[in-house]
Design a protein around this motif. Structure first.
Motif, PDB file in Angstrom:
ATOM      1  N   GLY B 151       0.820  -1.214   0.000  1.00 21.53           N
ATOM      2  CA  GLY B 151       0.000   0.000   0.000  1.00 21.53           C
ATOM      3  C   GLY B 151       0.850   1.257   0.000  1.00 21.53           C
ATOM      4  O   GLY B 151       2.048   1.212  -0.282  1.00 21.53           O
ATOM      5  N   PRO B 152       0.233   2.393   0.309  1.00 18.76           N
ATOM      6  CA  PRO B 152       0.964   3.660   0.284  1.00 18.76           C
ATOM      7  C   PRO B 152       2.099   3.635   1.306  1.00 18.76           C
ATOM      8  O   PRO B 152       1.872   3.361   2.479  1.00 18.76           O
ATOM      9  CB  PRO B 152      -0.094   4.689   0.699  1.00 18.76           C
ATOM     10  CG  PRO B 152      -1.412   4.017   0.503  1.00 18.76           C
ATOM     11  CD  PRO B 152      -1.168   2.561   0.719  1.00 18.76           C
ATOM     12  N   GLN B 153       3.307   3.896   0.844  1.00 18.69           N
ATOM     13  CA  GLN B 153       4.431   3.916   1.777  1.00 18.69           C
ATOM     14  C   GLN B 153       4.547   5.287   2.439  1.00 18.69           C
ATOM     15  O   GLN B 153       3.860   6.231   2.064  1.00 18.69           O
ATOM     16  CB  GLN B 153       5.703   3.535   1.026  1.00 18.69           C
ATOM     17  CG  GLN B 153       5.560   2.143   0.397  1.00 18.69           C
ATOM     18  CD  GLN B 153       6.841   1.350   0.344  1.00 18.69           C
ATOM     19  OE1 GLN B 153       7.915   1.854   0.639  1.00 18.69           O
ATOM     20  NE2 GLN B 153       6.731   0.095  -0.032  1.00 18.69           N
ATOM     21  N   TRP B 154       5.412   5.365   3.420  1.00 18.78           N
ATOM     22  CA  TRP B 154       5.616   6.625   4.137  1.00 18.78           C
ATOM     23  C   TRP B 154       6.791   7.393   3.549  1.00 18.78           C
ATOM     24  O   TRP B 154       7.624   6.824   2.846  1.00 18.78           O
ATOM     25  CB  TRP B 154       5.805   6.352   5.636  1.00 18.78           C
ATOM     26  CG  TRP B 154       4.464   6.186   6.312  1.00 18.78           C
ATOM     27  CD1 TRP B 154       3.449   5.365   5.892  1.00 18.78           C
ATOM     28  CD2 TRP B 154       3.984   6.876   7.459  1.00 18.78           C
ATOM     29  NE1 TRP B 154       2.364   5.504   6.718  1.00 18.78           N
ATOM     30  CE2 TRP B 154       2.662   6.419   7.692  1.00 18.78           C
ATOM     31  CE3 TRP B 154       4.523   7.831   8.324  1.00 18.78           C
ATOM     32  CZ2 TRP B 154       1.879   6.899   8.759  1.00 18.78           C
ATOM     33  CZ3 TRP B 154       3.747   8.295   9.387  1.00 18.78           C
ATOM     34  CH2 TRP B 154       2.438   7.837   9.592  1.00 18.78           C
ATOM     35  N   PRO B 215       4.725   2.083   8.781  1.00 15.79           N
ATOM     36  CA  PRO B 215       4.820   1.874  10.226  1.00 15.79           C
ATOM     37  C   PRO B 215       5.030   0.419  10.666  1.00 15.79           C
ATOM     38  O   PRO B 215       5.889   0.148  11.506  1.00 15.79           O
ATOM     39  CB  PRO B 215       3.480   2.421  10.734  1.00 15.79           C
ATOM     40  CG  PRO B 215       3.118   3.479   9.733  1.00 15.79           C
ATOM     41  CD  PRO B 215       3.610   2.971   8.412  1.00 15.79           C
ATOM     42  N   ALA B 232       4.612  11.552   6.494  1.00 16.47           N
ATOM     43  CA  ALA B 232       3.696  10.916   5.540  1.00 16.47           C
ATOM     44  C   ALA B 232       2.941  12.023   4.813  1.00 16.47           C
ATOM     45  O   ALA B 232       2.901  13.150   5.292  1.00 16.47           O
ATOM     46  CB  ALA B 232       2.714  10.006   6.275  1.00 16.47           C
ATOM     47  N   PRO B 233       2.303  11.734   3.677  1.00 13.92           N
ATOM     48  CA  PRO B 233       2.342  10.468   2.942  1.00 13.92           C
ATOM     49  C   PRO B 233       3.614  10.334   2.111  1.00 13.92           C
ATOM     50  O   PRO B 233       4.275  11.328   1.822  1.00 13.92           O
ATOM     51  CB  PRO B 233       1.125  10.587   2.016  1.00 13.92           C
ATOM     52  CG  PRO B 233       1.000  12.057   1.754  1.00 13.92           C
ATOM     53  CD  PRO B 233       1.449  12.739   3.019  1.00 13.92           C
ATOM     54  N   GLU B 278      -2.681  -1.879   5.883  1.00  6.80           N
ATOM     55  CA  GLU B 278      -3.336  -0.654   6.350  1.00  6.80           C
ATOM     56  C   GLU B 278      -3.694  -0.767   7.828  1.00  6.80           C
ATOM     57  O   GLU B 278      -3.474   0.154   8.612  1.00  6.80           O
ATOM     58  CB  GLU B 278      -4.610  -0.383   5.540  1.00  6.80           C
ATOM     59  CG  GLU B 278      -4.362   0.090   4.130  1.00  6.80           C
ATOM     60  CD  GLU B 278      -3.739   1.468   4.079  1.00  6.80           C
ATOM     61  OE1 GLU B 278      -2.552   1.546   3.707  1.00  6.80           O
ATOM     62  OE2 GLU B 278      -4.413   2.447   4.412  1.00  6.80           O
ATOM     63  N   ILE B 279      -4.273  -1.901   8.186  1.00  8.24           N
ATOM     64  CA  ILE B 279      -4.735  -2.086   9.564  1.00  8.24           C
ATOM     65  C   ILE B 279      -3.546  -2.122  10.524  1.00  8.24           C
ATOM     66  O   ILE B 279      -3.541  -1.451  11.557  1.00  8.24           O
ATOM     67  CB  ILE B 279      -5.589  -3.367   9.671  1.00  8.24           C
ATOM     68  CG1 ILE B 279      -6.883  -3.199   8.863  1.00  8.24           C
ATOM     69  CG2 ILE B 279      -5.882  -3.709  11.128  1.00  8.24           C
ATOM     70  CD1 ILE B 279      -7.651  -4.498   8.630  1.00  8.24           C
ATOM     71  N   ASN B 281      -0.541  -0.964   9.960  1.00 10.81           N
ATOM     72  CA  ASN B 281       0.094   0.358   9.950  1.00 10.81           C
ATOM     73  C   ASN B 281      -0.636   1.316  10.884  1.00 10.81           C
ATOM     74  O   ASN B 281      -0.009   2.040  11.664  1.00 10.81           O
ATOM     75  CB  ASN B 281       0.081   0.943   8.529  1.00 10.81           C
ATOM     76  CG  ASN B 281       1.170   0.356   7.644  1.00 10.81           C
ATOM     77  OD1 ASN B 281       2.173  -0.161   8.132  1.00 10.81           O
ATOM     78  ND2 ASN B 281       0.981   0.442   6.340  1.00 10.81           N
ATOM     79  N   ALA B 282      -1.956   1.317  10.784  1.00  9.02           N
ATOM     80  CA  ALA B 282      -2.752   2.240  11.601  1.00  9.02           C
ATOM     81  C   ALA B 282      -2.552   1.957  13.091  1.00  9.02           C
ATOM     82  O   ALA B 282      -2.401   2.878  13.900  1.00  9.02           O
ATOM     83  CB  ALA B 282      -4.228   2.121  11.227  1.00  9.02           C
ATOM     84  N   LYS B 283      -2.533   0.673  13.443  1.00  3.95           N
ATOM     85  CA  LYS B 283      -2.326   0.316  14.855  1.00  3.95           C
ATOM     86  C   LYS B 283      -0.919   0.695  15.312  1.00  3.95           C
ATOM     87  O   LYS B 283      -0.716   1.131  16.452  1.00  3.95           O
ATOM     88  CB  LYS B 283      -2.548  -1.188  15.050  1.00  3.95           C
ATOM     89  CG  LYS B 283      -4.003  -1.602  14.922  1.00  3.95           C
ATOM     90  CD  LYS B 283      -4.158  -3.113  15.071  1.00  3.95           C
ATOM     91  CE  LYS B 283      -5.630  -3.514  15.005  1.00  3.95           C
ATOM     92  NZ  LYS B 283      -5.786  -4.987  14.884  1.00  3.95           N
ATOM     93  N   ARG B 286      -0.521   4.379  16.229  1.00  2.00           N
ATOM     94  CA  ARG B 286      -0.989   4.662  17.594  1.00  2.00           C
ATOM     95  C   ARG B 286       0.075   4.289  18.628  1.00  2.00           C
ATOM     96  O   ARG B 286       0.311   5.018  19.586  1.00  2.00           O
ATOM     97  CB  ARG B 286      -2.278   3.881  17.876  1.00  2.00           C
ATOM     98  CG  ARG B 286      -3.507   4.455  17.169  1.00  2.00           C
ATOM     99  CD  ARG B 286      -4.770   3.698  17.561  1.00  2.00           C
ATOM    100  NE  ARG B 286      -5.960   4.320  16.975  1.00  2.00           N
ATOM    101  CZ  ARG B 286      -7.186   3.814  17.076  1.00  2.00           C
ATOM    102  NH1 ARG B 286      -7.397   2.680  17.729  1.00  2.00           N
ATOM    103  NH2 ARG B 286      -8.219   4.433  16.527  1.00  2.00           N
ATOM    104  N   VAL B 296       4.330  12.111  14.414  1.00  2.00           N
ATOM    105  CA  VAL B 296       3.917  11.872  13.035  1.00  2.00           C
ATOM    106  C   VAL B 296       3.635  13.220  12.397  1.00  2.00           C
ATOM    107  O   VAL B 296       2.898  14.033  12.959  1.00  2.00           O
ATOM    108  CB  VAL B 296       2.670  10.969  13.018  1.00  2.00           C
ATOM    109  CG1 VAL B 296       2.009  10.992  11.656  1.00  2.00           C
ATOM    110  CG2 VAL B 296       3.056   9.548  13.415  1.00  2.00           C
TER     111      VAL B 296
END
Lengths: 362, 362
Positions: B151-154, B215, B232-233, B278-279, B281-283, B286, B296
């Motif tokens: 997916g989208p990298q940082w 992440p 990011a992004p 995505e999931i 990364n999102a966690k 946090r 961030v």
């Protein structure tokens, strides 16, 4: 599959090779798929038929799916009951149609200010969504999978410009599902109409505005001939998933590899179907604006804010619903939705928002 | 498959049912899949193994795929040649690694300010991308499919804040592929390093900043211990697709249903793999911000604008490349990318941007 092949081979050996063909024919399972789409409906009928054909092909012809459009065996909204009762073995439709069966089902379709299509599928695959969906559908004798869909819908066709919540108040707008509940809360008179009746209602002034799907499908219905302001994004319906659902007894009787084939084919349709819509929607927007005098407009921020607040009330009501399944689904959905909403600006939304400059095309 | 079953049955009939099992064993094809990932690498190794297992399961065991991590048969960057030469029959890697084979291949991986993952797959399925990819890979004796990805990298880990293009100029930054070419144009000293050497280089000050993946993967490498500004992004790498590629002769020898199984499994992994990232990364975001003192930050608009201009130059150079295949691929990519970039604000980006209010979670 080995077991079945072995039995086939044994039968042939016992009675002579000449009987091999009939033995194979006994392996074949033929199912009827009923859909909520008129035969030939762009996108919708296409995706149902692609899925049916791919299951047939992947199974080497052991599971043949015959597709029947809306009205051929049962009407568009009759597919859920028909498959539940075993009249057909499979249907292709959208969860958004079954809110009257159980409000929780609607959350597997689309929810205002909620998950986009791919995030939604992430919830199904990784976030506990499939287990909740299974629990509800099992109660109806059904087993299903989501399979992509029409993607983010549009806010709709308006005869006049809208700038504030006051401009929405009192308007008679055609829409469906939770998007309708959201609009109700800001004073819209929500009208439910089958797709085929929307054009006439909009033309005659029976309704003031209409939301159906998005550019590709809407263009075919001719709404642009009677309303020239086309608003996006459709914050009431950001995902609009489709589903492939089976009669649970028919599903349970399948050998393991055929079960997995159905699941995998549904997964394989996710990006395929959704991007078919995105691409055709994008092309249709160019056509509508360049050749049909349509003005594409962004939903004003004041309206977005008002609808977000209305959606907040709707979420609270679902948390307080008398049905524990509704509470369980909104609980899972809301947590996961917040995680995705928090992350999107660093990822998909961030990347998309950065693309303000066109690339040279040659 | 019918033909094979028929032959199996005939052989059994001719020699007695007792030989049915050996006849079935002859139907089994066993392939080696080599990957560019260390065994156990989160996400990357997982997705390779899921794909291999699903092919085995869907084929009812007729096509068994044995996975070998980086270094077991060939090194991480040796998989393309190994499968091209028939040392193994299949690999799992990323197109971004093969720019040295043909610059055009890089455009099937990720391109600055380009397509997101799902748009990219839409180009493959519906926009002519697969045909171009086939044409190039066929020249190496390969046949492949894209299969989702990271997916989208940082944008990367920076020891100090960055606010303008001047802050980037002269920095030694670890990155790869076209993102590196983009950064070169604004005066960055781009450093290419294997993932395993990045931490040490960042810690020792050999490099000033580093972009690896996102992440979830970055956290495992510990970059947050030596740089606290995480940007990011990653406008240089918005898609980062993975690919499942076969030796063309091995592929051509498969019966039609097994060919279709490989293709369908690759499609089925698209959302599954990407949303796994995505999931997680999102966690991880946090976790990094709440427990590891990471800040961030969004890449400042002045830098985004400068990099977009640099990318514009890169696009022009590709249109003028001496290799006609490079010109053909950028021609197709740029047209489709502009269509998607134009449409996103009405659809996926619009829906995501509207989600500024959290949902009540209970």
């Amino acid at each position: 599959m080995h077991r079945r092949k072995f039995l086939g081979a044994t039968a042939a050996a016992a009675t002579g090779a000449g009987l091999a063909a009939p033995a194979l024919a006994q392996d074949r399972i033929t199912w009827d798929m009923v859909t909520s789409w008129p035969t030939g409906a762009p996108g919708l009928d296409d995706s149902a038929r692609r899925i049916a054909q791919r299951i047939t092909d992947l199974s080497g012809g052991r599971l043949v799916i015959n597709v029947h459009g809306a009205g051929e065996i049962v009407p568009a909204f009759g597919v859920f009951d028909a498959v539940s009762q075993g009249v057909a073995q499979m249907y292709h439709s959208v969860p958004a149609y079954w809110i009257s069966k159980n409000k929780a089902i609607g959350m597997f379709g689309s929810f205002p200010f909620g998950l986009t299509m791919f995030e939604h599928l992430g919830w199904m695959y990784w976030g506990g969504g499939q287990e909740l969906y299974d629990k509800i559908y099992d109660g109806f004798g059904l087993k299903g999978y989501l399979a992509g869909g029409t993607g983010p819908q549009w806010f709709g066709w308006f005869r006049n410009e809208i700038n504030t919540l006051d401009d929405l108040r009192g308007l008679r707008i055609r829409t469906t599902g939770f998007a309708g509940e959201m609009l109700n809360k800001v004073g819209v008179a929500v009208v439910t109409l089958p797709g085929g009746e929307v054009f006439q209602a909009l033309q005659s002034g029976t309704i003031d505005a209409a939301e159906f799907v998005g550019p590709w499908n809407d263009f075919a219905f001719g709404f642009h001939q009677v309303a020239k302001n086309y608003y996006a994004p459709g914050v009431g319906e950001p995902s609009s998933t489709e589903e492939v659902v089976m009669n649970a007894s028919a599903y349970n009787a399948l050998p393991d590899d055929l079960k997995l084939i159905v699941k995998t084919v549904a997964m394989s349709a996710a990006v395929e179907t959704t991007m078919d819509y995105e691409i055709n929607n994008a092309k249709t927007v160019r056509l509508l604006t360049s050749e049909h005098g349509v003005t594409v407009r962004t939903v004003p921020q004041a309206i977005v804010d008002g609808l977000a607040a209305a959606t907040g009330e709707l979420v609270q009501e679902l948390h307080a619903d008398s049905d524990p399944v509704v509470r369980e689904v909104i609980g899972s959905y809301a947590k996961y939705r917040n995680l995705m909403a928090e992350y999107a600006p660093y990822a998909f939304a961030g990347e998309m928002n950065a693309r303000t400059q066109p690339f040279a095309e040659g």
